[in-house]
Design an enzyme around this catalytic site. Structure first.
Site, PDB file in Angstrom:
ATOM      1  N   PRO A 249      76.350  83.116  96.906  1.00  0.00           N
ATOM      2  CA  PRO A 249      77.597  83.122  96.130  1.00  0.00           C
ATOM      3  C   PRO A 249      78.566  82.025  96.586  1.00  0.00           C
ATOM      4  O   PRO A 249      79.261  81.432  95.769  1.00  0.00           O
ATOM      5  CB  PRO A 249      78.159  84.523  96.398  1.00  0.00           C
ATOM      6  CG  PRO A 249      76.946  85.359  96.675  1.00  0.00           C
ATOM      7  CD  PRO A 249      75.979  84.463  97.382  1.00  0.00           C
TER       8      PRO A 249
ATOM      9  N   SER B 111      75.686  73.708  95.559  1.00  0.00           N
ATOM     10  CA  SER B 111      75.522  72.278  95.881  1.00  0.00           C
ATOM     11  C   SER B 111      75.723  72.040  97.372  1.00  0.00           C
ATOM     12  O   SER B 111      75.041  71.213  97.977  1.00  0.00           O
ATOM     13  CB  SER B 111      76.557  71.443  95.107  1.00  0.00           C
ATOM     14  OG  SER B 111      76.504  71.723  93.736  1.00  0.00           O
TER      15      SER B 111
ATOM     16  N   TYR C  62      65.412  70.032 106.755  1.00  0.00           N
ATOM     17  CA  TYR C  62      64.302  69.114 106.414  1.00  0.00           C
ATOM     18  C   TYR C  62      63.395  69.754 105.369  1.00  0.00           C
ATOM     19  O   TYR C  62      62.866  69.085 104.491  1.00  0.00           O
ATOM     20  CB  TYR C  62      63.481  68.763 107.659  1.00  0.00           C
ATOM     21  CG  TYR C  62      64.281  68.000 108.683  1.00  0.00           C
ATOM     22  CD1 TYR C  62      64.746  66.717 108.397  1.00  0.00           C
ATOM     23  CD2 TYR C  62      64.590  68.563 109.910  1.00  0.00           C
ATOM     24  CE1 TYR C  62      65.501  66.018 109.313  1.00  0.00           C
ATOM     25  CE2 TYR C  62      65.351  67.871 110.842  1.00  0.00           C
ATOM     26  CZ  TYR C  62      65.807  66.604 110.537  1.00  0.00           C
ATOM     27  OH  TYR C  62      66.568  65.915 111.442  1.00  0.00           O
TER      28      TYR C  62
ATOM     29  N   GLU D  93      60.616  69.075  93.217  1.00  0.00           N
ATOM     30  CA  GLU D  93      61.306  69.963  92.273  1.00  0.00           C
ATOM     31  C   GLU D  93      61.989  69.140  91.175  1.00  0.00           C
ATOM     32  O   GLU D  93      61.939  69.482  89.991  1.00  0.00           O
ATOM     33  CB  GLU D  93      62.350  70.810  93.009  1.00  0.00           C
ATOM     34  CG  GLU D  93      63.139  71.707  92.066  1.00  0.00           C
ATOM     35  CD  GLU D  93      64.204  72.559  92.759  1.00  0.00           C
ATOM     36  OE1 GLU D  93      64.402  72.392  93.981  1.00  0.00           O
ATOM     37  OE2 GLU D  93      64.822  73.396  92.078  1.00  0.00           O
ATOM     38  N   ARG D  94      62.587  68.035  91.575  1.00  0.00           N
ATOM     39  CA  ARG D  94      63.331  67.227  90.590  1.00  0.00           C
ATOM     40  C   ARG D  94      62.389  66.494  89.646  1.00  0.00           C
ATOM     41  O   ARG D  94      62.679  66.369  88.449  1.00  0.00           O
ATOM     42  CB  ARG D  94      64.281  66.263  91.323  1.00  0.00           C
ATOM     43  CG  ARG D  94      65.437  67.046  91.926  1.00  0.00           C
ATOM     44  CD  ARG D  94      66.326  66.268  92.868  1.00  0.00           C
ATOM     45  NE  ARG D  94      67.304  67.202  93.441  1.00  0.00           N
ATOM     46  CZ  ARG D  94      68.043  66.970  94.500  1.00  0.00           C
ATOM     47  NH1 ARG D  94      67.945  65.816  95.146  1.00  0.00           N
ATOM     48  NH2 ARG D  94      68.896  67.879  94.931  1.00  0.00           N
TER      49      ARG D  94
ATOM     50  N   ARG E 233      62.144  68.871  54.422  1.00  0.00           N
ATOM     51  CA  ARG E 233      63.384  69.468  53.892  1.00  0.00           C
ATOM     52  C   ARG E 233      64.016  68.518  52.859  1.00  0.00           C
ATOM     53  O   ARG E 233      64.302  67.346  53.169  1.00  0.00           O
ATOM     54  CB  ARG E 233      64.372  69.710  55.035  1.00  0.00           C
ATOM     55  CG  ARG E 233      65.731  70.172  54.608  1.00  0.00           C
ATOM     56  CD  ARG E 233      65.679  71.566  54.035  1.00  0.00           C
ATOM     57  NE  ARG E 233      67.005  72.020  53.629  1.00  0.00           N
ATOM     58  CZ  ARG E 233      67.207  73.157  52.979  1.00  0.00           C
ATOM     59  NH1 ARG E 233      66.191  73.952  52.658  1.00  0.00           N
ATOM     60  NH2 ARG E 233      68.431  73.510  52.633  1.00  0.00           N
TER      61      ARG E 233
ATOM     62  N   GLY F  46      71.223  74.666  59.225  1.00  0.00           N
ATOM     63  CA  GLY F  46      71.340  76.108  59.514  1.00  0.00           C
ATOM     64  C   GLY F  46      70.073  76.648  60.155  1.00  0.00           C
ATOM     65  O   GLY F  46      70.129  77.538  61.021  1.00  0.00           O
TER      66      GLY F  46
ATOM     67  N   GLY G 267      69.976  70.734  91.771  1.00  0.00           N
ATOM     68  CA  GLY G 267      70.954  69.667  92.060  1.00  0.00           C
ATOM     69  C   GLY G 267      71.628  69.246  90.771  1.00  0.00           C
ATOM     70  O   GLY G 267      70.960  68.847  89.819  1.00  0.00           O
TER      71      GLY G 267
HETATM   72  C1  LIG Z   1      69.039  79.935  85.995  1.00  0.00           C
HETATM   73  C2  LIG Z   1      69.181  79.449  87.402  1.00  0.00           C
HETATM   74  C3  LIG Z   1      68.096  79.534  88.261  1.00  0.00           C
HETATM   75  C4  LIG Z   1      68.225  79.136  89.593  1.00  0.00           C
HETATM   76  N1  LIG Z   1      67.163  79.311  90.452  1.00  0.00           N
HETATM   77  C5  LIG Z   1      67.373  79.124  91.793  1.00  0.00           C
HETATM   78  C6  LIG Z   1      66.364  79.474  92.733  1.00  0.00           C
HETATM   79  O1  LIG Z   1      65.257  79.897  92.387  1.00  0.00           O
HETATM   80  N2  LIG Z   1      66.639  79.345  94.062  1.00  0.00           N
HETATM   81  C7  LIG Z   1      67.835  78.862  94.515  1.00  0.00           C
HETATM   82  O2  LIG Z   1      68.022  78.783  95.720  1.00  0.00           O
HETATM   83  N3  LIG Z   1      68.804  78.511  93.648  1.00  0.00           N
HETATM   84  C8  LIG Z   1      68.603  78.636  92.296  1.00  0.00           C
HETATM   85  N4  LIG Z   1      69.592  78.285  91.406  1.00  0.00           N
HETATM   86  C9  LIG Z   1      70.844  77.765  91.913  1.00  0.00           C
HETATM   87  C10 LIG Z   1      71.105  76.298  91.564  1.00  0.00           C
HETATM   88  O3  LIG Z   1      70.329  75.468  92.381  1.00  0.00           O
HETATM   89  C11 LIG Z   1      72.615  76.087  91.737  1.00  0.00           C
HETATM   90  O4  LIG Z   1      73.243  76.764  90.665  1.00  0.00           O
HETATM   91  C12 LIG Z   1      73.001  74.628  91.744  1.00  0.00           C
HETATM   92  O5  LIG Z   1      72.519  74.006  92.902  1.00  0.00           O
HETATM   93  C13 LIG Z   1      74.518  74.445  91.675  1.00  0.00           C
HETATM   94  O6  LIG Z   1      75.163  75.226  92.607  1.00  0.00           O
HETATM   95  P1  LIG Z   1      76.390  76.183  92.162  1.00  0.00           P
HETATM   96  O7  LIG Z   1      75.926  76.960  90.989  1.00  0.00           O
HETATM   97  O8  LIG Z   1      76.843  76.933  93.340  1.00  0.00           O
HETATM   98  O9  LIG Z   1      77.510  75.213  91.669  1.00  0.00           O
HETATM   99  P2  LIG Z   1      78.634  74.518  92.588  1.00  0.00           P
HETATM  100  O10 LIG Z   1      77.992  73.849  93.735  1.00  0.00           O
HETATM  101  O11 LIG Z   1      79.696  75.508  92.876  1.00  0.00           O
HETATM  102  O12 LIG Z   1      79.200  73.422  91.595  1.00  0.00           O
HETATM  103  C14 LIG Z   1      80.150  73.702  90.573  1.00  0.00           C
HETATM  104  C15 LIG Z   1      80.533  72.365  89.937  1.00  0.00           C
HETATM  105  O13 LIG Z   1      81.134  71.513  90.942  1.00  0.00           O
HETATM  106  C16 LIG Z   1      80.426  70.290  91.010  1.00  0.00           C
HETATM  107  N5  LIG Z   1      80.383  69.797  92.395  1.00  0.00           N
HETATM  108  C17 LIG Z   1      79.997  70.449  93.514  1.00  0.00           C
HETATM  109  N6  LIG Z   1      80.056  69.622  94.567  1.00  0.00           N
HETATM  110  C18 LIG Z   1      80.461  68.418  94.095  1.00  0.00           C
HETATM  111  C19 LIG Z   1      80.696  67.143  94.689  1.00  0.00           C
HETATM  112  N7  LIG Z   1      80.482  66.938  95.999  1.00  0.00           N
HETATM  113  N8  LIG Z   1      81.115  66.138  93.913  1.00  0.00           N
HETATM  114  C20 LIG Z   1      81.325  66.324  92.581  1.00  0.00           C
HETATM  115  N9  LIG Z   1      81.104  67.510  91.955  1.00  0.00           N
HETATM  116  C21 LIG Z   1      80.680  68.531  92.714  1.00  0.00           C
HETATM  117  C22 LIG Z   1      79.030  70.627  90.541  1.00  0.00           C
HETATM  118  O14 LIG Z   1      78.325  69.473  90.124  1.00  0.00           O
HETATM  119  C23 LIG Z   1      79.323  71.593  89.409  1.00  0.00           C
HETATM  120  O15 LIG Z   1      79.663  70.877  88.274  1.00  0.00           O
HETATM  121  C24 LIG Z   1      69.462  78.614  90.056  1.00  0.00           C
HETATM  122  C25 LIG Z   1      70.529  78.492  89.165  1.00  0.00           C
HETATM  123  C26 LIG Z   1      70.414  78.911  87.859  1.00  0.00           C
HETATM  124  C27 LIG Z   1      71.609  78.800  86.957  1.00  0.00           C
END
Ligand SMILES: Cc1cc2nc3c(=O)[nH]c(=O)nc-3n(C[C@H](O)[C@H](O)[C@H](O)COP(=O)(O)OP(=O)(O)OC[C@H]3O[C@@H](n4cnc5c(N)ncnc54)[C@H](O)[C@@H]3O)c2cc1C
Length: 395
Positions: A144, A148, A249, A258-259, A284, A356, A380
Site C-alpha cells: 500500500p 514505484s 538485485y 517483465e517489460r 460498415r 457505437g 513500472g
Molecule cells: C492490475 C495490477 C496488477 C499488478 N500486479 C502486480 C504484481 O503481480 N506484483 C506486484 O508486486 N505488483 C503488481 N502491481 C503493482 C504495480 O507494479 C504498481 O501499481 C506500479 O508499480 C505503480 O505503483 P503504485 O500503484 O504504487 O503507484 P505510485 O508509485 O504511487 O505512483 C502514482 C503516480 O505517481 C507517479 N510517480 C511515482 N514516482 C514518481 C517519480 N519519481 N517521478 C514522477 N512520477 C512518479 C507514477 O508514475 C504514477 O503516475 C499491479 C498493479 C495493477 C494495477
C-alpha cells in the site's frame, strides 16, 4: 460472439520476423491452436465470473507451455526467452487480458526468480511443480505504501531461530488469491533505501498468511488481484530466495524481461485492433459507402498501423538485444514506454472506428481498451520509464 481478433489480413506482419525463426512459428501454431480450443471459447464467461479455473495451468503444462524457457531437468522444454515471447504474443489472442495476465504472472514474473536465484532444493520444491501446473506462483513486491518507490517496502522479516517472522502486507498482487506460493519482497534490516531487501518464498497455509481482499478492477477481470496480509508468519530459513539483503538485485534482474513481455503483449494486441478496425471499416456502410472510404477513417487506421509497426520494431529490437545478452536497458525501457502508450491510443482509435459497436461488449474492443490501460502503470509506470531514460541520458 463477434470478436475483434478475427479480422482480416493487414496488420499481421509476414512471419517469421527476426528474432523468430521457423521453429518459433511452429510453436506459435501449436499455442494458437491451444488458445483457440482451451481459452477463447471460455474467455467471456471467465471475465463475467472474475476468475478462470486453476485447471488452465494444468492444461498449459500438459502442452509444455509453462516451462518453455526452463531446462528439461526441471520438466521444462529446454528453450529460451524467445519461446516464451511466442507464448506471450499468442496468449493475447485469447480474448481476455485477465487470463493472459494471470498466466503471464506465473510464467513471466514469479517463476523466473526461482530459477535464477533458487537453490537446487528450492527448484525441486517450487519450480518443478510450477512447471507442471501443480503449484501456482505470484510475485509480491508492491505494498500500500510502496509501488514505484520499491525502497519504501515496509513488510518486515525479523530473524528468529531457524528463519524469520514476517509482518506486513502486499497489494495489487496478480494471481495472489489463488497462489500456492508468493515470491515476496521483505525488509530484513531496519535500513532505509535499497539495502536490507530480501525475498522469501511464502506458502499458502503458513500460519498468519491470509488473502485479505480480492480487488475489483477497471480491466483484467478474469485475473485475481489480491491484497495479502502477513501476521507473525514464521518462514523457515530454507525459504530465503537468493542472498539476504540483496533482494534489490533480484527485482532488477527480472524487470527487463517483465517489460519486454508487456511490450510484446501490447504489440500483439495492437495488431489485432488494427485488423479488426480494417475489417469493420470495409464492411460498415454509412452515407452509401464503406466507412473506410472516408479519408478521416482511412487516415486514422493508417496511423494506427504505423503505431503498431513502430512499437513492434522497437520491441523486437529490444528482444533481440536482450536475447543476445547485451545491455538492453535503454531499448527495453523505450519499448515498454512506447508500446503501452501507443496501445492505449490504438485501442481508443479502434473504439472510434467501430462507433457505437466499439462501445459494446460483443466486439471485444472495449475490453481490449480497458485491459490495455494497465500497461502504462504496471511493471513500472510511464513516468518511471522516463526517469530511467532521462538518467541514462546523463540528466
Ligand atoms: C492490475 C495490477 C496488477 C499488478 N500486479 C502486480 C504484481 O503481480 N506484483 C506486484 O508486486 N505488483 C503488481 N502491481 C503493482 C504495480 O507494479 C504498481 O501499481 C506500479 O508499480 C505503480 O505503483 P503504485 O500503484 O504504487 O503507484 P505510485 O508509485 O504511487 O505512483 C502514482 C503516480 O505517481 C507517479 N510517480 C511515482 N514516482 C514518481 C517519480 N519519481 N517521478 C514522477 N512520477 C512518479 C507514477 O508514475 C504514477 O503516475 C499491479 C498493479 C495493477 C494495477
Amino acid at each position: 460472439m463477434r470478436t475483434f481478433e478475427k479480422g482480416v489480413p493487414g496488420a499481421a506482419p509476414r512471419r517469421p520476423l527476426p528474432p523468430f525463426g521457423d521453429e518459433h512459428e511452429q510453436l506459435r501454431a501449436s499455442i494458437r491452436r491451444f488458445v483457440e480450443r482451451e481459452l477463447r471459447p471460455h474467455a467471456e464467461r471467465w471475465e463475467d465470473e472474475r476468475w478462470f479455473p486453476d485447471e488452465v495451468f494444468a492444461k498449459l503444462a500438459a502442452g509444455g507451455f509453462l516451462g518453455l524457457k526452463y531446462p528439461e531437468a526441471y520438466g521444462g522444454q529446454g528453450g529460451d526467452h524467445l519461446h516464451d515471447a511466442v507464448l506471450i504474443e499468442e496468449l493475447g489472442g485469447c480474448g481476455s487480458g485477465g487470463v493472459a495476465a494471470g498466466i503471464g504472472a506465473h510464467v513471466t514474473i514469479a517463476t523466473p526468480p526461482v530459477f535464477k536465484f533458487g537453490t537446487e532444493e528450492q527448484k525441486r520444491r517450487f519450480l518443478v511443480p510450477a512447471i507442471r501446473g501443480e503449484r501456482i506462483a505470484a510475485l509480491g513486491i508492491t505494498e500500500p505504501g510502496a509501488g514505484s518507490d520499491v525502497a519504501a517496502i515496509r513488510t518486515r522479516a525479523e530473524p528468529v531461530d531457524g528463519g524469520w517472522v514476517v509482518n506486513g502486507s502486499k497489494t495489487f498482487i496478480t494471481g495472489g488469491v489463488r497462489a500456492d506460493f508468493v515470491v515476496t519482497a521483505v525488509k530484513t534490516t531496519a535500513d532505509g533505501g535499497h539495502g536490507g531487501l530480501s525475498f522469501l518464498l511464502i506458502e499458502r497455509g503458513m500460519e498468519g498468511f491470509t488473502v485479505s481482499r480480492k480487488l475489483e478492477k477497471l480491466g483484467w477481470h478474469a485475473s485475481d488481484t489480491a491484497e495479502l496480509a502477513f501476521a507473525d508468519v514464521f518462514v523457515p530459513e530454507e525459504n530465503l530466495l537468493g542472498r539476504e539483503n540483496e533482494g534489490f538485485y533480484l527485482i532488477m534482474a527480472n524487470f527487463q524481461w517483465e517489460r519486454i513481455a508487456m511490450a510484446l503483449g501490447a504489440v500483439a494486441a495492437m495488431g489485432r485492433l488494427v485488423d479488426s478496425s480494417l475489417a469493420y471499416a470495409r464492411e460498415r456502410v454509412a452515407f452509401g459507402r464503406p466507412i473506410g472510404r472516408f479519408q478521416a477513417i482511412r487516415h486514422k487506421i493508417a496511423a494506427m498501423a504505423v503505431k503498431h509497426e513502430a512499437a513492434r520494431a522497437l520491441t523486437y529490437h529490444a528482444l533481440r538485444r536482450f536475447h543476445s545478452g547485451a545491455d538492453a536497458i535503454d531499448e527495453v525501457t523505450q519499448a515498454k514506454l512506447l508500446s503501452q502508450r501507443y496501445a492505449c491510443e490504438v485501442a481508443d482509435d479502434a473504439i472510434q472506428v467501430h462507433g457505437g459497436a466499439g462501445y459494446m461488449r460483443e466486439y471485444g474492443v472495449e475490453r481490449a481498451a480497458r485491459d490495455l490501460r494497465l500497461g502504462p502503470i504496471g511493471g513500472g509506470t510511464d513516468e518511471v520509464m522516463k526517469e530511467i531514460l532521462g538518467r541514462r541520458l546523463g540528466l
